[in-house]
Design a protein around this motif. Sequence first.
Motif, PDB file in Angstrom:
ATOM      1  N   SER A   1       0.813  -1.213   0.000  1.00 30.36           N
ATOM      2  CA  SER A   1       0.000   0.000   0.000  1.00 30.36           C
ATOM      3  C   SER A   1       0.845   1.261   0.000  1.00 30.36           C
ATOM      4  N   ASP A   2       2.173   1.103  -0.012  1.00 32.20           N
ATOM      5  CA  ASP A   2       3.085   2.246  -0.010  1.00 32.20           C
ATOM      6  C   ASP A   2       4.099   2.162  -1.143  1.00 32.20           C
ATOM      7  N   PHE A   3       3.683   1.557  -2.235  1.00 28.72           N
ATOM      8  CA  PHE A   3       4.462   1.427  -3.463  1.00 28.72           C
ATOM      9  C   PHE A   3       5.858   0.841  -3.212  1.00 28.72           C
ATOM     10  N   GLY A   4       5.859  -0.256  -2.474  1.00 31.35           N
ATOM     11  CA  GLY A   4       7.075  -1.040  -2.351  1.00 31.35           C
ATOM     12  C   GLY A   4       7.862  -0.860  -1.083  1.00 31.35           C
ATOM     13  N   ASP A   5       7.507   0.105  -0.235  1.00 31.36           N
ATOM     14  CA  ASP A   5       8.232   0.251   1.027  1.00 31.36           C
ATOM     15  C   ASP A   5       8.029  -0.961   1.924  1.00 31.36           C
ATOM     16  N   SER A   6       6.832  -1.542   1.887  1.00 31.18           N
ATOM     17  CA  SER A   6       6.547  -2.755   2.651  1.00 31.18           C
ATOM     18  C   SER A   6       5.550  -3.602   1.886  1.00 31.18           C
ATOM     19  N   TRP A   7       5.654  -4.918   2.061  1.00 32.94           N
ATOM     20  CA  TRP A   7       4.787  -5.869   1.363  1.00 32.94           C
ATOM     21  C   TRP A   7       4.197  -6.846   2.362  1.00 32.94           C
ATOM     22  N   GLU A   8       2.985  -7.274   2.100  1.00 32.43           N
ATOM     23  CA  GLU A   8       2.351  -8.308   2.901  1.00 32.43           C
ATOM     24  C   GLU A   8       1.936  -9.461   1.991  1.00 32.43           C
ATOM     25  N   ARG A   9       2.179 -10.677   2.473  1.00 32.94           N
ATOM     26  CA  ARG A   9       1.802 -11.867   1.704  1.00 32.94           C
ATOM     27  C   ARG A   9       0.334 -12.168   1.962  1.00 32.94           C
ATOM     28  N   LEU A  10      -0.446 -12.271   0.903  1.00 28.81           N
ATOM     29  CA  LEU A  10      -1.866 -12.531   1.024  1.00 28.81           C
ATOM     30  C   LEU A  10      -2.114 -14.027   1.164  1.00 28.81           C
ATOM     31  N   ALA A  11      -3.039 -14.370   2.025  1.00 30.66           N
ATOM     32  CA  ALA A  11      -3.277 -15.780   2.369  1.00 30.66           C
ATOM     33  C   ALA A  11      -4.185 -16.426   1.336  1.00 30.66           C
ATOM     34  N   ILE A  12      -3.649 -16.643   0.137  1.00 32.63           N
ATOM     35  CA  ILE A  12      -4.401 -17.359  -0.890  1.00 32.63           C
ATOM     36  C   ILE A  12      -4.138 -18.854  -0.743  1.00 32.63           C
ATOM     37  N   ASP A  13      -5.126 -19.643  -1.110  1.00 31.82           N
ATOM     38  CA  ASP A  13      -5.048 -21.095  -0.948  1.00 31.82           C
ATOM     39  C   ASP A  13      -4.505 -21.722  -2.223  1.00 31.82           C
ATOM     40  N   VAL A  14      -3.184 -21.970  -2.237  1.00 32.23           N
ATOM     41  CA  VAL A  14      -2.512 -22.552  -3.400  1.00 32.23           C
ATOM     42  C   VAL A  14      -1.622 -23.679  -2.916  1.00 32.23           C
ATOM     43  N   ASP A  15      -1.582 -24.789  -3.662  1.00 35.35           N
ATOM     44  CA  ASP A  15      -0.757 -25.912  -3.227  1.00 35.35           C
ATOM     45  C   ASP A  15       0.727 -25.584  -3.387  1.00 35.35           C
ATOM     46  N   ASP A  16       1.561 -26.442  -2.830  1.00 32.79           N
ATOM     47  CA  ASP A  16       3.002 -26.183  -2.824  1.00 32.79           C
ATOM     48  C   ASP A  16       3.622 -26.168  -4.217  1.00 32.79           C
ATOM     49  N   GLY A  17       2.894 -26.650  -5.223  1.00 30.89           N
ATOM     50  CA  GLY A  17       3.422 -26.667  -6.575  1.00 30.89           C
ATOM     51  C   GLY A  17       3.680 -25.289  -7.139  1.00 30.89           C
ATOM     52  N   LEU A  18       3.189 -24.241  -6.472  1.00 33.32           N
ATOM     53  CA  LEU A  18       3.425 -22.881  -6.948  1.00 33.32           C
ATOM     54  C   LEU A  18       4.907 -22.567  -7.043  1.00 33.32           C
ATOM     55  N   GLU A  19       5.730 -23.153  -6.189  1.00 33.29           N
ATOM     56  CA  GLU A  19       7.151 -22.801  -6.154  1.00 33.29           C
ATOM     57  C   GLU A  19       7.888 -23.187  -7.430  1.00 33.29           C
ATOM     58  N   THR A  20       7.320 -24.062  -8.242  1.00 30.54           N
ATOM     59  CA  THR A  20       7.964 -24.465  -9.487  1.00 30.54           C
ATOM     60  C   THR A  20       7.335 -23.793 -10.711  1.00 30.54           C
ATOM     61  N   VAL A  21       6.355 -22.916 -10.484  1.00 26.54           N
ATOM     62  CA  VAL A  21       5.585 -22.322 -11.573  1.00 26.54           C
ATOM     63  C   VAL A  21       5.997 -20.867 -11.777  1.00 26.54           C
ATOM     64  N   THR A  22       6.072 -20.452 -13.027  1.00 24.62           N
ATOM     65  CA  THR A  22       6.398 -19.063 -13.376  1.00 24.62           C
ATOM     66  C   THR A  22       5.119 -18.309 -13.754  1.00 24.62           C
ATOM     67  N   PRO A  23       4.720 -17.286 -12.990  1.00 22.04           N
ATOM     68  CA  PRO A  23       3.511 -16.526 -13.333  1.00 22.04           C
ATOM     69  C   PRO A  23       3.676 -15.810 -14.663  1.00 22.04           C
ATOM     70  N   ARG A  24       2.547 -15.690 -15.379  1.00 19.87           N
ATOM     71  CA  ARG A  24       2.557 -15.056 -16.695  1.00 19.87           C
ATOM     72  C   ARG A  24       1.814 -13.723 -16.734  1.00 19.87           C
ATOM     73  N   GLY A  25       0.789 -13.559 -15.927  1.00 26.91           N
ATOM     74  CA  GLY A  25       0.026 -12.322 -15.996  1.00 26.91           C
ATOM     75  C   GLY A  25      -0.717 -12.063 -14.701  1.00 26.91           C
ATOM     76  N   LEU A  26      -1.072 -10.788 -14.463  1.00 27.55           N
ATOM     77  CA  LEU A  26      -1.740 -10.402 -13.226  1.00 27.55           C
ATOM     78  C   LEU A  26      -2.600  -9.176 -13.483  1.00 27.55           C
ATOM     79  N   VAL A  27      -3.833  -9.211 -12.994  1.00 27.71           N
ATOM     80  CA  VAL A  27      -4.698  -8.036 -12.996  1.00 27.71           C
ATOM     81  C   VAL A  27      -5.373  -7.954 -11.633  1.00 27.71           C
ATOM     82  N   ALA A  28      -5.636  -6.738 -11.172  1.00 28.70           N
ATOM     83  CA  ALA A  28      -6.263  -6.517  -9.875  1.00 28.70           C
ATOM     84  C   ALA A  28      -7.358  -5.477 -10.013  1.00 28.70           C
ATOM     85  N   LEU A  29      -8.485  -5.714  -9.351  1.00 27.30           N
ATOM     86  CA  LEU A  29      -9.614  -4.803  -9.361  1.00 27.30           C
ATOM     87  C   LEU A  29     -10.072  -4.559  -7.930  1.00 27.30           C
ATOM     88  N   GLU A  30     -10.311  -3.317  -7.597  1.00 29.10           N
ATOM     89  CA  GLU A  30     -10.829  -2.978  -6.267  1.00 29.10           C
ATOM     90  C   GLU A  30     -12.210  -2.363  -6.401  1.00 29.10           C
TER      91      GLU A  30
END
Length: 331
Positions: free
Chosen positions: A302-331
């Motif tokens: 919320s401060d453009f990179g000064d601090s980050w919080e990890r969001l508690a999304i429910d994803v299996d451990d296989g995420l660590e081997t996966v490369t993200p391709r795209g991201l969009v966010a809506l509020e």
Amino acid sequence: MTTVHAALRNRLLVCRGSEVDDWETTERLEGYDLECVAVSPAAPDRLFVGTFEDGLFRSTDGGETFGALEAGFESEAVMSLAISPHDPDVVYAGTEPSRVYRSTDGGDSWTHLEGLTDLPSEPEWFFPPRPYTHHIRWIEVDPFDPDRLYLGIELGALVVSDDGGETWRERPPGSRRDNHSLATHPDREGRVYSAAGDGYAESDDGGDSWSHPQDGLEHRYCWSVVPDPVDPGRVLVSAASGARSAHTASTADSYVYRRDGGTWNRLDGRGLPMGEGVVRAVFATTETAVYAVNNRGLFRSSDFGDSWERLAIDVDDGLETVTPRGLVALE
């Protein structure tokens, strides 16, 4: 309530929540080879996802269900998507090999914008892992001029159109050759940002010429770029020393930098994982926050990179081997 759509290599994560520990995650399009995702704040229920082998998918219910579009593209490899900030019914798609298509009815029908591969530099375009082809890695629509388009060809050229894709001009002075992502700013006419394999670049005249502020940027294989929504002089990039350290989890070593109008500073120790084992982040912004996804999770600042919080999304451990391709966010 915030909705974040994260396109991974093998599935789409649809994440909804507000507080750090209060997120609901569903997985869609499992088993498809995803390349990109796009949604407009003006039409939040209509979501587009491009895949490498199975063409283009659309959801009209916010990502609950998807249907394959019979778009009539020459290729099933849809590498990039953009929705016009002027009209959510105007959608652009880029493919491999490099072709651009436009829809003016929310994806129901598409027109091929011809002439791109007639540019003089086209024989020099190539994508190193598949050297006999190339693709449109990014499409950006100018927020001040609906007819002005910016394309990043991987690998070969930055291409600009001033007339909605009727004609094209290539390689303006100082532009990068290996543009991975582009961004504009709604409050600064003419400002364009580029994260490229051959370094960072920015323009103040609508892409006609480019400068290379690199001081402090120790890793110059740049991937994702976003400006601060309230300050066009502040920008984030994800970067590595090369493709292997950017995209492959087993050899990854990537970082995030911020520029506040002067030198670049690496954002170590702020809560966003980086370094050994971490693939390059992909960013998205809303009016109040910036989001980042890598192979260690989904993060918010919320401060453009000064601090980050990890969001508690429910994803299996296989995420660590996966490369993200795209991201969009809506509020």
